[in-house]
Design a protein around this motif. Structure first.
Motif: not given
Length: 747
Positions: A208-227
């Motif tokens: 959502s723009d009202p919240l993402s406008v305050y962000l500089k970056d985002t990083e997700l860490e997941i459990v996946s055989d592909a990564l």
């Protein structure tokens, strides 16, 4: 990715064994430890490079092309929010990990207020009534002022060039999201983390723009055989986003990626927005790192012939931009639905059942999907093996063979009497002096050549930016001067709208066009220029020291002959096959970061004040003419003239802003990036060539000095050396096996 991951794990274990070997040398009292300190430092450097080295894949494409769906299917889970419209507001990076984790990196308050200040130029009825004239969103009065000003805008002021005005969206988003982030943001940068079951809460911010406008970056860490922990795949916002800030974010990320996956929807084929974005990538000089995926909408195609006709058209269109290209066509949504059939909604389950009944289309999608993953894995593995693992293995082999020879040489020295030791000292000292002389010559050569290279880079950079037909500044100034302020388009509604509102609309259109021009045209030119200069720095500095590499090798040959004459086995190959340091490694160690290419224009508040003064002047002239009973003209003409003059003043102030900003930007690139890069790369190159030889002989001489002065327990030293020799031999064989494994996998 498994082969790379397994080999990398083996490499880390081998590094630890090398470090254990170096620490064993401390069991020999009175020995100089400089050699081992340097080798331990090299091991730490290799470990850091392997740990920090990330394979980056960017998934880009136009809005609703299926980027998020493709990423979700690739990582085997529905981690990213999918949906129609502009959902992804910036770059979302995904890495492999041991547990679910999402990190959100927020702007600080100064950055937020600076954004707002830039967006409120010409905003009607917006004046901060304080001595410092500085807006601060944390003050309730300032927020109320901004909200009233936005509410006063007319509907036609909320649209610019057929799209919702980016400045208005930015300001409105900051206001709407403030209450949610008020307690999160701080004076410094802030990171918010969600773990485990809370992982999905990150979607509230990124979608959502009202919240993402305050962000500089985002990083997700997941459990996946592909990564794995070294692989990063990024979901980028639509390439046809109307917000130039979004485009600039993508550009910044693309400069750091190893591969770009461009997604094209089979519903639309290649659109004009795709052509524009791909042309921009070509201007940046990174078109070689791209492959294409036609994301099949299985509801859209009646037959294989229909689908293949679409794919053929896409390939033909792409050939104009990239004659040789790789195109894969499959349904990312089909792949995603199959991952969790039981978890599908009733509607999605029906869609999946219908698609699987289209056996020919489904089979084609499956085949292409498998081909894509195989191609992706092979390309990324080959690139990383050639650029990273092979080089690191060569460096480790260098250390292992060097310590083996050091052990054998010291074993020989321990067995000699004092008269023989004096002969050995003479041989080693002569070699040491020769390396010293070569090092001095390299220093002198590099010193003079570096200054010449720096002068040339300064000249190139100045010419690239300076005001002439092909200079960046002149290109931008032509755009500003040629921008058409369409005052004639205003009719009777101008009087109802009011001068301030009309001036804001003019400003909106100009700022949107200007920002898009900077992101679409100027930034790619700057990025390509800098990449070319980086290549030149590496090429010229390497060429400068090539002749000295031969001198060092010749000195080594003479040294080996001298050692053989006194019964000491010659050195094995001490020189790495690829001695050139990696550019990214040098930049990382030296902390050299390219200044942001987002050229933010800073408009002066004087523009607004002088435009209003012009309107007042025209009003005064009208009154005087009425007093003198001369035709005064109508109110509409009076406001149009003031608007035209205000627009011209806006353009003149913009020119001043451009010159000032690009001068600062040019100097930052010059002194904080290119010239520092020359210094750092040349120093790394010089040390890589000579230091290991010099340190090696330093330690031999110190060992001999300890023997001569009876500071060494020969029996204890011999025992430790025997143990070290056995371990070094095991490590040499282990490293050679890893090198063979690497070659086999590459093939």
């Amino acid at each position: 990715m498994d082969n790379y991951s397994d080999l990398k794990k083996e490499l880390f274990e081998t590094l630890s064994s090398l470090e254990d070997l170096f620490s064993k040398a401390s069991d020999i009292p009175a020995i100089g430890d400089r050699l081992f300190m340097n080798w331990e430092s090299s091991c730490n450097l290799i470990r850091g490079q392997l740990s920090e080295d990330i394979i980056r894949v960017a998934v880009v494409g136009s809005i609703k092309s299926g980027k998020s769906t493709l990423v979700n299917a690739f990582v085997k889970g529905d981690y990213l929010k999918r949906g129609a419209g502009v959902v992804t507001s910036f770059v979302t990076r995904i890495r492999g990990g041991k547990s679910l984790k999402s990190k959100l990196f927020f702007k600080n308050w100064d950055e937020v207020n600076s954004d707002i200040k830039q967006a409120t130029v010409f905003l009607p009825n917006f004046t901060v009534n304080r001595d410092d004239n500085e807006f601060d969103i944390r003050r309730s009065g300032d927020r109320m002022l901004l909200e009233r000003s936005l509410n006063d805008l007319k509907p036609d002021q909320l649209v610019s060039n057929g799209a919702v005005d980016a400045n208005t969206v930015l300001l409105s988003s900051y206001l709407k999201g403030f209450e949610r982030v008020e307690k999160i943001l701080a004076s410094d940068d802030t990171t918010l983390m969600f773990k485990g079951r809370q992982f999905g809460e990150h979607r509230e911010f990124v979608a959502s723009d009202p919240l993402s406008v305050y962000l500089k970056d985002t990083e997700l860490e997941i459990v996946s055989d592909a990564l794995t922990d070294y692989f990063e795949i990024a979901d980028c916002q639509g390439s046809d986003s109307p917000n130039p800030r979004h485009l600039a974010m993508i550009q910044e990320y693309l400069t750091r990626t190893h591969l770009i996956v461009y997604v094209i929807s089979s519903r639309t084929g290649l659109r004009q927005a795709d052509i524009r974005f791909l042309s921009m990538i070509k201007k940046m000089g990174i078109m070689d790192n791209i492959l294409f995926v036609v994301n099949i909408d299985l509801n859209e195609h009646e037959s294989m012939n229909d689908l293949k006709s679409l794919i053929l058209r896409v390939k033909e269109d792409l050939s104009y931009l990239k004659p040789e290209h790789d195109v894969f066509a499959f349904s990312a949504l089909l792949n995603l639905f199959r991952l969790d059939k039981k978890g599908l909604s009733e509607k999605d389950a029906r869609r999946l059942g219908q698609w699987e009944m289209e056996r020919e289309l489904a089979a084609y999608s499956d085949e292409q999907s498998q081909t894509f993953e195989t191609f992706l894995n092979r390309r990324l593995n080959q690139e990383r093996y050639s650029l990273l693992l092979q080089n690191q293995l060569e460096r480790m082999n260098l250390m292992a063979t060097s310590i083996s020879h050091w052990v054998r040489t010291n074993q020989t020295i321990l067995s000699r009497d004092n008269s023989q030791i004096e002969i050995i000292v003479d041989k080693i000292s002569a070699y040491h002096d020769s390396i010293d002389k070569i090092k001095g010559m390299i220093q002198n050569t590099l010193g003079g050549s570096m200054e010449k290279l720096k002068r040339s880079l300064r000249t190139d950079l100045d010419q690239f930016f300076e005001q002439h037909d092909n200079g960046i500044i002149d290109i931008i100034l032509r755009f500003v001067r040629n921008f058409d302020i369409r005052v004639e388009n205003f009719g009777p509604e101008l009087e109802q709208m009011g001068f301030a509102n009309a001036m804001y609309r003019v400003y909106q259109e100009f700022k949107q066009a200007m920002d898009m021009f900077m992101a679409d045209t100027i930034n790619p030119m700057v990025i390509r220029f800098i990449r070319e200069k980086e290549k030149r720095v590496v090429s010229e500095l390497n060429a400068m020291v090539d002749s000295y590499e031969v001198m060092i090798q010749n000195t080594m040959v003479e040294f080996d002959r001298g050692l053989e004459q006194i019964g000491i086995a010659p050195m094995e190959q001490l020189e790495s096959k690829n001695n050139s340091p990696q550019l990214e490694t040098v930049k990382s160690i030296a902390g050299i970061v390219l200044p942001s290419s987002a050229a933010t224009l800073r408009y002066s508040a004087k523009i607004k004040a002088e435009a209003v003064m012009k309107l007042g002047l025209y009003s005064a002239v009208k009154i005087m003419k009425q007093i003198l009973k001369k035709p005064a003209g109508n109110e509409l003409d009076r406001q149009k003239n003031a608007l035209r003059d205000g627009g011209q003043r806006m353009k003149r102030e913009t020119e001043k802003s451009i010159r000032a900003h690009l001068k600062d930007y040019r100097e930052n690139i010059k002194f904080q990036y290119l010239l520092r890069l020359v210094d750092a790369y040349s120093e790394t190159l010089k040390n890589a060539m000579t230091e290991r030889y010099q340190v090696y002989t330093d330690n031999l001489l110190r060992m001999i000095d300890s023997i001569k002065n009876r500071k060494l327990d020969k029996t204890r030293a011999a025992t430790v050396l025997n143990e070290m020799g056995e371990q070094a031999l095991v490590l040499e064989n282990r490293i050679r096996n890893l090198q063979e494994d690497c070659k086999t996998i590459k093939e």
